[in-house]
Design a protein around this motif. Structure first.
Motif, PDB file in Angstrom:
ATOM      1  N   GLY A  92       9.870   5.199 -14.247  1.00 20.69           N
ATOM      2  CA  GLY A  92       8.921   5.578 -15.159  1.00 20.69           C
ATOM      3  C   GLY A  92       7.550   6.295 -14.458  1.00 20.69           C
ATOM      4  O   GLY A  92       6.401   6.510 -15.124  1.00 20.69           O
ATOM      5  N   VAL A  93       7.476   6.472 -13.144  1.00 19.04           N
ATOM      6  CA  VAL A  93       6.550   6.951 -12.153  1.00 19.04           C
ATOM      7  C   VAL A  93       6.683   8.287 -12.356  1.00 19.04           C
ATOM      8  O   VAL A  93       7.682   9.070 -11.869  1.00 19.04           O
ATOM      9  N   ILE A  94       5.787   9.343 -12.561  1.00 22.82           N
ATOM     10  CA  ILE A  94       5.659  10.778 -12.178  1.00 22.82           C
ATOM     11  C   ILE A  94       5.439  10.666 -10.644  1.00 22.82           C
ATOM     12  O   ILE A  94       4.369  10.513 -10.072  1.00 22.82           O
ATOM     13  N   PRO A  95       6.775  11.102  -9.917  1.00 20.32           N
ATOM     14  CA  PRO A  95       6.546  11.015  -8.538  1.00 20.32           C
ATOM     15  C   PRO A  95       5.618  12.307  -7.686  1.00 20.32           C
ATOM     16  O   PRO A  95       6.005  12.976  -6.929  1.00 20.32           O
ATOM     17  N   THR A  96       4.320  12.355  -8.135  1.00 20.05           N
ATOM     18  CA  THR A  96       3.454  13.071  -7.598  1.00 20.05           C
ATOM     19  C   THR A  96       3.035  12.333  -6.030  1.00 20.05           C
ATOM     20  O   THR A  96       3.293  11.101  -5.972  1.00 20.05           O
ATOM     21  N   ALA A  97       2.516  13.203  -5.001  1.00 18.71           N
ATOM     22  CA  ALA A  97       1.962  12.379  -3.911  1.00 18.71           C
ATOM     23  C   ALA A  97       0.871  11.294  -4.281  1.00 18.71           C
ATOM     24  O   ALA A  97       1.068  10.195  -3.552  1.00 18.71           O
ATOM     25  N   GLU A  98       0.153  11.886  -5.306  1.00 17.68           N
ATOM     26  CA  GLU A  98      -1.024  10.778  -5.710  1.00 17.68           C
ATOM     27  C   GLU A  98      -0.153   9.395  -6.133  1.00 17.68           C
ATOM     28  O   GLU A  98      -0.726   8.437  -5.618  1.00 17.68           O
ATOM     29  N   MET A  99       0.724   9.631  -6.708  1.00 16.05           N
ATOM     30  CA  MET A  99       1.258   8.312  -7.421  1.00 16.05           C
ATOM     31  C   MET A  99       2.199   7.571  -6.464  1.00 16.05           C
ATOM     32  O   MET A  99       2.372   6.417  -6.393  1.00 16.05           O
ATOM     33  N   LEU A 100       2.975   8.407  -5.641  1.00 24.61           N
ATOM     34  CA  LEU A 100       3.822   7.656  -4.540  1.00 24.61           C
ATOM     35  C   LEU A 100       2.905   7.027  -3.485  1.00 24.61           C
ATOM     36  O   LEU A 100       3.426   5.870  -3.155  1.00 24.61           O
ATOM     37  N   VAL A 101       1.835   7.194  -3.194  1.00 26.46           N
ATOM     38  CA  VAL A 101       1.014   6.664  -2.022  1.00 26.46           C
ATOM     39  C   VAL A 101       0.512   5.461  -2.903  1.00 26.46           C
ATOM     40  O   VAL A 101       0.408   4.267  -2.111  1.00 26.46           O
ATOM     41  N   ILE A 102       0.302   5.236  -4.203  1.00 30.21           N
ATOM     42  CA  ILE A 102      -0.327   3.875  -4.933  1.00 30.21           C
ATOM     43  C   ILE A 102       1.032   3.172  -4.760  1.00 30.21           C
ATOM     44  O   ILE A 102       0.921   1.817  -4.585  1.00 30.21           O
ATOM     45  N   LYS A 103       2.310   3.600  -5.143  1.00 29.50           N
ATOM     46  CA  LYS A 103       3.369   2.610  -5.255  1.00 29.50           C
ATOM     47  C   LYS A 103       3.849   2.118  -3.747  1.00 29.50           C
ATOM     48  O   LYS A 103       4.213   1.077  -3.667  1.00 29.50           O
ATOM     49  N   PHE A 104       3.765   2.944  -2.860  1.00 25.44           N
ATOM     50  CA  PHE A 104       3.989   2.478  -1.328  1.00 25.44           C
ATOM     51  C   PHE A 104       2.891   1.382  -0.982  1.00 25.44           C
ATOM     52  O   PHE A 104       3.315   0.367  -0.167  1.00 25.44           O
ATOM     53  N   TRP A 105       1.752   1.655  -1.457  1.00 24.52           N
ATOM     54  CA  TRP A 105       0.703   0.693  -1.187  1.00 24.52           C
ATOM     55  C   TRP A 105       1.160  -0.692  -1.715  1.00 24.52           C
ATOM     56  O   TRP A 105       1.124  -1.745  -0.977  1.00 24.52           O
ATOM     57  N   GLU A 106       1.519  -0.734  -3.010  1.00 26.46           N
ATOM     58  CA  GLU A 106       2.016  -1.904  -3.674  1.00 26.46           C
ATOM     59  C   GLU A 106       2.792  -2.402  -2.967  1.00 26.46           C
ATOM     60  O   GLU A 106       2.931  -4.014  -3.003  1.00 26.46           O
ATOM     61  N   ARG A 107       3.722  -1.878  -2.490  1.00 27.44           N
ATOM     62  CA  ARG A 107       4.836  -2.785  -1.630  1.00 27.44           C
ATOM     63  C   ARG A 107       4.657  -2.837  -0.237  1.00 27.44           C
ATOM     64  O   ARG A 107       5.174  -4.075   0.100  1.00 27.44           O
ATOM     65  N   LEU A 108       3.643  -2.218   0.450  1.00 27.52           N
ATOM     66  CA  LEU A 108       3.361  -2.485   1.782  1.00 27.52           C
ATOM     67  C   LEU A 108       2.265  -3.577   2.005  1.00 27.52           C
ATOM     68  O   LEU A 108       2.111  -4.477   2.849  1.00 27.52           O
ATOM     69  N   ALA A 109       1.213  -3.519   0.990  1.00 29.81           N
ATOM     70  CA  ALA A 109       0.045  -4.457   1.208  1.00 29.81           C
ATOM     71  C   ALA A 109       0.597  -5.935   1.283  1.00 29.81           C
ATOM     72  O   ALA A 109      -0.134  -6.246   2.541  1.00 29.81           O
ATOM     73  N   PRO A 110       1.320  -6.588   0.672  1.00 28.83           N
ATOM     74  CA  PRO A 110       1.676  -7.755   0.735  1.00 28.83           C
ATOM     75  C   PRO A 110       2.100  -8.073   2.433  1.00 28.83           C
ATOM     76  O   PRO A 110       1.890  -8.856   2.970  1.00 28.83           O
ATOM     77  N   ALA A 111       2.840  -7.295   2.767  1.00 24.82           N
ATOM     78  CA  ALA A 111       3.661  -7.396   4.192  1.00 24.82           C
ATOM     79  C   ALA A 111       2.611  -7.238   5.350  1.00 24.82           C
ATOM     80  O   ALA A 111       2.848  -7.992   6.360  1.00 24.82           O
ATOM     81  N   PHE A 112       1.374  -6.685   5.049  1.00 25.28           N
ATOM     82  CA  PHE A 112       0.541  -6.516   6.265  1.00 25.28           C
ATOM     83  C   PHE A 112      -0.657  -7.571   6.050  1.00 25.28           C
ATOM     84  O   PHE A 112      -1.522  -7.356   6.861  1.00 25.28           O
ATOM     85  N   GLU A 113      -0.564  -8.324   5.259  1.00 27.91           N
ATOM     86  CA  GLU A 113      -1.531  -9.399   5.038  1.00 27.91           C
ATOM     87  C   GLU A 113      -3.067  -9.140   5.239  1.00 27.91           C
ATOM     88  O   GLU A 113      -3.608  -9.584   5.950  1.00 27.91           O
ATOM     89  N   GLY A 114      -3.508  -8.121   4.310  1.00 31.77           N
ATOM     90  CA  GLY A 114      -4.902  -7.929   4.434  1.00 31.77           C
ATOM     91  C   GLY A 114      -5.209  -6.657   5.279  1.00 31.77           C
ATOM     92  O   GLY A 114      -6.315  -6.222   5.507  1.00 31.77           O
TER      93      GLY A 114
END
Length: 136
Positions: A92-114
């Motif tokens: 459901g995401v239009i895979p522009t570079a803009e949207m991809l960085v947001i989705k990548f952030w959502e996946r990575l942020a918890p693993a890097f603990e702030g």
């Protein structure tokens, strides 16, 4: 504060198309990127964390751990895939570079603990998007 960046690459295909636009509007907005079969890129992903180096190791974060996290949570799921069809967490995401960085952030942020500071995705040598989360 020290900023540490890990750079990784992956190849993927995508099609830029919005269900909210007509066919003509999609082709006007996305031009050749609206090709029904998609097109591919050799992406460069840069993930930057921040912090103070640990006194015992001299590191903000072990680069081996950083590489493993990025690969497990993002790269392994998108490399040599069609982003519109093969990646469940991009549905459901239009895979522009803009949207991809947001989705990548959502996946990575918890693993890097702030410690996650910025994600930059180079789609081509001339086009890239960066994201620093909602707090930025």
């Amino acid at each position: 504060m020290v900023y540490l960046t890990r750079r990784v690459t992956f190849s993927a295909a995508h099609r830029l198309w919005s269900e909210y636009l007509s066919e003509d509007e999609n082709y006007n907005v996305y031009d050749k990127c609206a090709n029904p079969h998609g097109h591919g890129h050799n992406y460069i992903l840069e993930v930057t964390v921040r912090g103070e180096p640990e006194p015992t190791t001299g590191m903000v974060l072990n680069l081996t751990d950083m590489k493993r996290i990025i690969n497990e949570l993002v790269v392994d799921g998108v490399d040599h895939k069609h982003l519109n069809y093969d990646v469940a967490w991009l549905e459901g995401v239009i895979p522009t570079a803009e949207m991809l960085v947001i989705k990548f952030w959502e996946r990575l942020a918890p693993a890097f603990e702030g410690r996650l500071y910025e994600i930059t995705l180079h789609e081509t040598e001339n086009n890239y998007a960066s994201y620093r989360g909602l707090e930025a």
